[in-house]
Design a protein around this motif. Sequence first.
Motif, PDB file in Angstrom:
ATOM      1  N   PRO A   1     -52.693 -36.378 -37.200  1.00 49.97           N
ATOM      2  CA  PRO A   1     -53.201 -36.284 -35.825  1.00 49.97           C
ATOM      3  C   PRO A   1     -53.769 -37.613 -35.353  1.00 49.97           C
ATOM      4  O   PRO A   1     -54.247 -38.425 -36.163  1.00 49.97           O
ATOM      5  CB  PRO A   1     -54.294 -35.208 -35.925  1.00 49.97           C
ATOM      6  N   ASP A   2     -53.721 -37.842 -34.023  1.00 51.08           N
ATOM      7  CA  ASP A   2     -54.240 -39.079 -33.463  1.00 51.08           C
ATOM      8  C   ASP A   2     -55.756 -39.163 -33.593  1.00 51.08           C
ATOM      9  O   ASP A   2     -56.332 -40.241 -33.557  1.00 51.08           O
ATOM     10  CB  ASP A   2     -53.827 -39.221 -31.997  1.00 51.08           C
ATOM     11  N   HIS A   3     -56.415 -38.014 -33.722  1.00 52.95           N
ATOM     12  CA  HIS A   3     -57.842 -37.955 -34.014  1.00 52.95           C
ATOM     13  C   HIS A   3     -58.119 -36.605 -34.662  1.00 52.95           C
ATOM     14  O   HIS A   3     -57.257 -35.727 -34.677  1.00 52.95           O
ATOM     15  CB  HIS A   3     -58.685 -38.147 -32.740  1.00 52.95           C
ATOM     16  N   ALA A   4     -59.325 -36.449 -35.222  1.00 52.89           N
ATOM     17  CA  ALA A   4     -59.660 -35.204 -35.914  1.00 52.89           C
ATOM     18  C   ALA A   4     -59.558 -34.026 -34.948  1.00 52.89           C
ATOM     19  O   ALA A   4     -60.152 -34.031 -33.868  1.00 52.89           O
ATOM     20  CB  ALA A   4     -61.065 -35.295 -36.486  1.00 52.89           C
TER      21      ALA A   4
ATOM     22  N   LEU B   1     -55.523 -20.268 -23.337  1.00 52.75           N
ATOM     23  CA  LEU B   1     -54.383 -20.887 -24.019  1.00 52.75           C
ATOM     24  C   LEU B   1     -54.385 -22.401 -23.863  1.00 52.75           C
ATOM     25  O   LEU B   1     -54.213 -23.136 -24.843  1.00 52.75           O
ATOM     26  CB  LEU B   1     -53.076 -20.315 -23.461  1.00 52.75           C
ATOM     27  N   TYR B   2     -54.599 -22.872 -22.651  1.00 51.09           N
ATOM     28  CA  TYR B   2     -54.552 -24.311 -22.400  1.00 51.09           C
ATOM     29  C   TYR B   2     -55.714 -25.030 -23.064  1.00 51.09           C
ATOM     30  O   TYR B   2     -55.563 -26.175 -23.517  1.00 51.09           O
ATOM     31  CB  TYR B   2     -54.524 -24.585 -20.894  1.00 51.09           C
ATOM     32  N   HIS B   3     -56.860 -24.377 -23.140  1.00 46.72           N
ATOM     33  CA  HIS B   3     -57.994 -24.983 -23.864  1.00 46.72           C
ATOM     34  C   HIS B   3     -57.673 -25.082 -25.351  1.00 46.72           C
ATOM     35  O   HIS B   3     -57.932 -26.118 -25.985  1.00 46.72           O
ATOM     36  CB  HIS B   3     -59.254 -24.153 -23.654  1.00 46.72           C
ATOM     37  N   LEU B   4     -57.110 -24.026 -25.906  1.00 46.77           N
ATOM     38  CA  LEU B   4     -56.745 -24.026 -27.322  1.00 46.77           C
ATOM     39  C   LEU B   4     -55.699 -25.099 -27.612  1.00 46.77           C
ATOM     40  O   LEU B   4     -55.861 -25.906 -28.547  1.00 46.77           O
ATOM     41  CB  LEU B   4     -56.213 -22.646 -27.718  1.00 46.77           C
ATOM     42  N   ILE B   5     -54.631 -25.132 -26.823  1.00 45.07           N
ATOM     43  CA  ILE B   5     -53.554 -26.094 -27.069  1.00 45.07           C
ATOM     44  C   ILE B   5     -54.044 -27.514 -26.833  1.00 45.07           C
ATOM     45  O   ILE B   5     -53.805 -28.415 -27.645  1.00 45.07           O
ATOM     46  CB  ILE B   5     -52.339 -25.783 -26.170  1.00 45.07           C
TER      47      ILE B   5
ATOM     48  N   THR C   1     -57.142 -28.771 -26.769  1.00 48.51           N
ATOM     49  CA  THR C   1     -58.239 -29.232 -27.622  1.00 48.51           C
ATOM     50  C   THR C   1     -57.828 -29.338 -29.082  1.00 48.51           C
ATOM     51  O   THR C   1     -58.156 -30.308 -29.763  1.00 48.51           O
ATOM     52  CB  THR C   1     -59.443 -28.281 -27.505  1.00 48.51           C
ATOM     53  N   SER C   2     -57.087 -28.348 -29.543  1.00 56.86           N
ATOM     54  CA  SER C   2     -56.775 -28.286 -30.976  1.00 56.86           C
ATOM     55  C   SER C   2     -55.464 -28.960 -31.364  1.00 56.86           C
ATOM     56  O   SER C   2     -55.308 -29.354 -32.529  1.00 56.86           O
ATOM     57  CB  SER C   2     -56.725 -26.821 -31.430  1.00 56.86           C
ATOM     58  N   PHE C   3     -54.524 -29.123 -30.412  1.00 57.50           N
ATOM     59  CA  PHE C   3     -53.195 -29.562 -30.834  1.00 57.50           C
ATOM     60  C   PHE C   3     -52.574 -30.717 -30.044  1.00 57.50           C
ATOM     61  O   PHE C   3     -52.201 -31.724 -30.639  1.00 57.50           O
ATOM     62  CB  PHE C   3     -52.237 -28.358 -30.793  1.00 57.50           C
ATOM     63  N   LEU C   4     -52.421 -30.564 -28.740  1.00 59.23           N
ATOM     64  CA  LEU C   4     -51.596 -31.502 -27.983  1.00 59.23           C
ATOM     65  C   LEU C   4     -52.369 -32.143 -26.839  1.00 59.23           C
ATOM     66  O   LEU C   4     -53.252 -31.523 -26.244  1.00 59.23           O
ATOM     67  CB  LEU C   4     -50.375 -30.778 -27.396  1.00 59.23           C
ATOM     68  N   ASN C   5     -51.993 -33.379 -26.520  1.00 57.91           N
ATOM     69  CA  ASN C   5     -52.532 -34.048 -25.342  1.00 57.91           C
ATOM     70  C   ASN C   5     -51.721 -33.649 -24.115  1.00 57.91           C
ATOM     71  O   ASN C   5     -50.535 -33.342 -24.202  1.00 57.91           O
ATOM     72  CB  ASN C   5     -52.471 -35.565 -25.508  1.00 57.91           C
ATOM     73  N   ALA C   6     -52.373 -33.694 -22.966  1.00 56.48           N
ATOM     74  CA  ALA C   6     -51.662 -33.493 -21.695  1.00 56.48           C
ATOM     75  C   ALA C   6     -51.128 -34.830 -21.226  1.00 56.48           C
ATOM     76  O   ALA C   6     -51.822 -35.840 -21.277  1.00 56.48           O
ATOM     77  CB  ALA C   6     -52.598 -32.896 -20.649  1.00 56.48           C
ATOM     78  N   ASP C   7     -49.868 -34.852 -20.818  1.00 59.61           N
ATOM     79  CA  ASP C   7     -49.242 -36.077 -20.341  1.00 59.61           C
ATOM     80  C   ASP C   7     -49.288 -36.090 -18.820  1.00 59.61           C
ATOM     81  O   ASP C   7     -48.349 -35.694 -18.142  1.00 59.61           O
ATOM     82  CB  ASP C   7     -47.800 -36.157 -20.838  1.00 59.61           C
TER      83      ASP C   7
ATOM     84  N   MET D   1     -42.253 -28.769 -17.803  1.00 57.39           N
ATOM     85  CA  MET D   1     -42.902 -28.037 -18.880  1.00 57.39           C
ATOM     86  C   MET D   1     -44.238 -27.488 -18.400  1.00 57.39           C
ATOM     87  O   MET D   1     -45.109 -28.255 -17.985  1.00 57.39           O
ATOM     88  CB  MET D   1     -43.131 -28.968 -20.078  1.00 57.39           C
ATOM     89  N   PRO D   2     -44.437 -26.166 -18.422  1.00 62.24           N
ATOM     90  CA  PRO D   2     -45.732 -25.611 -18.017  1.00 62.24           C
ATOM     91  C   PRO D   2     -46.871 -26.234 -18.822  1.00 62.24           C
ATOM     92  O   PRO D   2     -46.786 -26.369 -20.040  1.00 62.24           O
ATOM     93  CB  PRO D   2     -45.581 -24.119 -18.334  1.00 62.24           C
ATOM     94  N   GLY D   3     -47.920 -26.642 -18.130  1.00 61.30           N
ATOM     95  CA  GLY D   3     -49.049 -27.289 -18.790  1.00 61.30           C
ATOM     96  C   GLY D   3     -48.865 -28.770 -18.974  1.00 61.30           C
ATOM     97  O   GLY D   3     -49.825 -29.497 -19.208  1.00 61.30           O
ATOM     98  N   ASN D   4     -47.615 -29.225 -18.914  1.00 63.33           N
ATOM     99  CA  ASN D   4     -47.284 -30.648 -19.065  1.00 63.33           C
ATOM    100  C   ASN D   4     -47.901 -31.266 -20.311  1.00 63.33           C
ATOM    101  O   ASN D   4     -48.437 -32.375 -20.283  1.00 63.33           O
ATOM    102  CB  ASN D   4     -47.725 -31.431 -17.812  1.00 63.33           C
ATOM    103  N   PHE D   5     -47.827 -30.554 -21.421  1.00 62.08           N
ATOM    104  CA  PHE D   5     -48.322 -31.087 -22.690  1.00 62.08           C
ATOM    105  C   PHE D   5     -47.281 -32.011 -23.315  1.00 62.08           C
ATOM    106  O   PHE D   5     -46.074 -31.820 -23.152  1.00 62.08           O
ATOM    107  CB  PHE D   5     -48.636 -29.949 -23.668  1.00 62.08           C
ATOM    108  N   SER D   6     -47.763 -33.005 -24.045  1.00 58.26           N
ATOM    109  CA  SER D   6     -46.875 -33.923 -24.752  1.00 58.26           C
ATOM    110  C   SER D   6     -46.457 -33.335 -26.092  1.00 58.26           C
ATOM    111  O   SER D   6     -47.223 -32.621 -26.741  1.00 58.26           O
ATOM    112  CB  SER D   6     -47.586 -35.260 -24.999  1.00 58.26           C
ATOM    113  N   HIS D   7     -45.242 -33.643 -26.506  1.00 59.14           N
ATOM    114  CA  HIS D   7     -44.752 -33.310 -27.851  1.00 59.14           C
ATOM    115  C   HIS D   7     -44.768 -31.806 -28.140  1.00 59.14           C
ATOM    116  O   HIS D   7     -45.125 -31.381 -29.238  1.00 59.14           O
ATOM    117  CB  HIS D   7     -45.564 -34.054 -28.907  1.00 59.14           C
ATOM    118  N   THR D   8     -44.350 -31.009 -27.175  1.00 59.78           N
ATOM    119  CA  THR D   8     -44.308 -29.563 -27.420  1.00 59.78           C
ATOM    120  C   THR D   8     -43.229 -29.177 -28.421  1.00 59.78           C
ATOM    121  O   THR D   8     -43.174 -28.020 -28.848  1.00 59.78           O
ATOM    122  CB  THR D   8     -44.073 -28.803 -26.096  1.00 59.78           C
TER     123      THR D   8
END
Length: 225
Positions: A59-62, A162-166, A168-174, A182-189
Amino acid sequence: MSNAAESRQSSEERLFLSIAVVAVLILGLGYLGLMLALNHREKAPGVPGPTDEAVALTPDHARQLVDFSLTDRTGRTVTRADLAGQFLVVDFLFTSCSLTCPVVNRHMAQIQQLTTNQPDVKLLSLTVDPRDDTTAVLAQYGLKFAADTNRWWLLTGDKSVLYHLIGTSFLNADLDDPFTYMPGNFSHTERIALVDGRGNVRAYFDGLSENVAAAVVTQIGRLRQ
């Protein structure tokens, strides 16, 4: 018909043909540009391609699994507490996705099969489109991949949860990407995330890589040690 009339008709036909050819070229180039843009959106630089080795990326950070309460496709409520002490293999989907999601979830099905005798391994699929991905829709989607309702949970629920979980815990928003299909516009889905028994995100894998299932299972074995 006079020679002048024939000449005028011939000129008009050539003009029409020229316009038609140009229109076809413009449409073709536009389609090609769209496909390249979508490919860039789903496969950003630095992520291994489908034929590359599925390397574990840190991960890019903890990152740690935050508290949440969502609904599985069976209608039961799933919370973070239900996952305590479990290895979690997590992917991100929306059921109307026809490009990457089917490939990634085919690999999730392989991971499910490879971990059949590992009861402390659970698979989570988080929808980024909770408006359309209801429990009924996810139930049908799970059938396509023979998802075990006791081991592979397809989760939906409140969009903010869902968006808080994704996010905060997994993916950055691009937020800078103009291609926001892509709904939510998250990176690296297209990635698959691996979470240890303490809720720490330990690695990401390219979910499009053909050998990702074996790579994920190997990494779980290393974490056990």
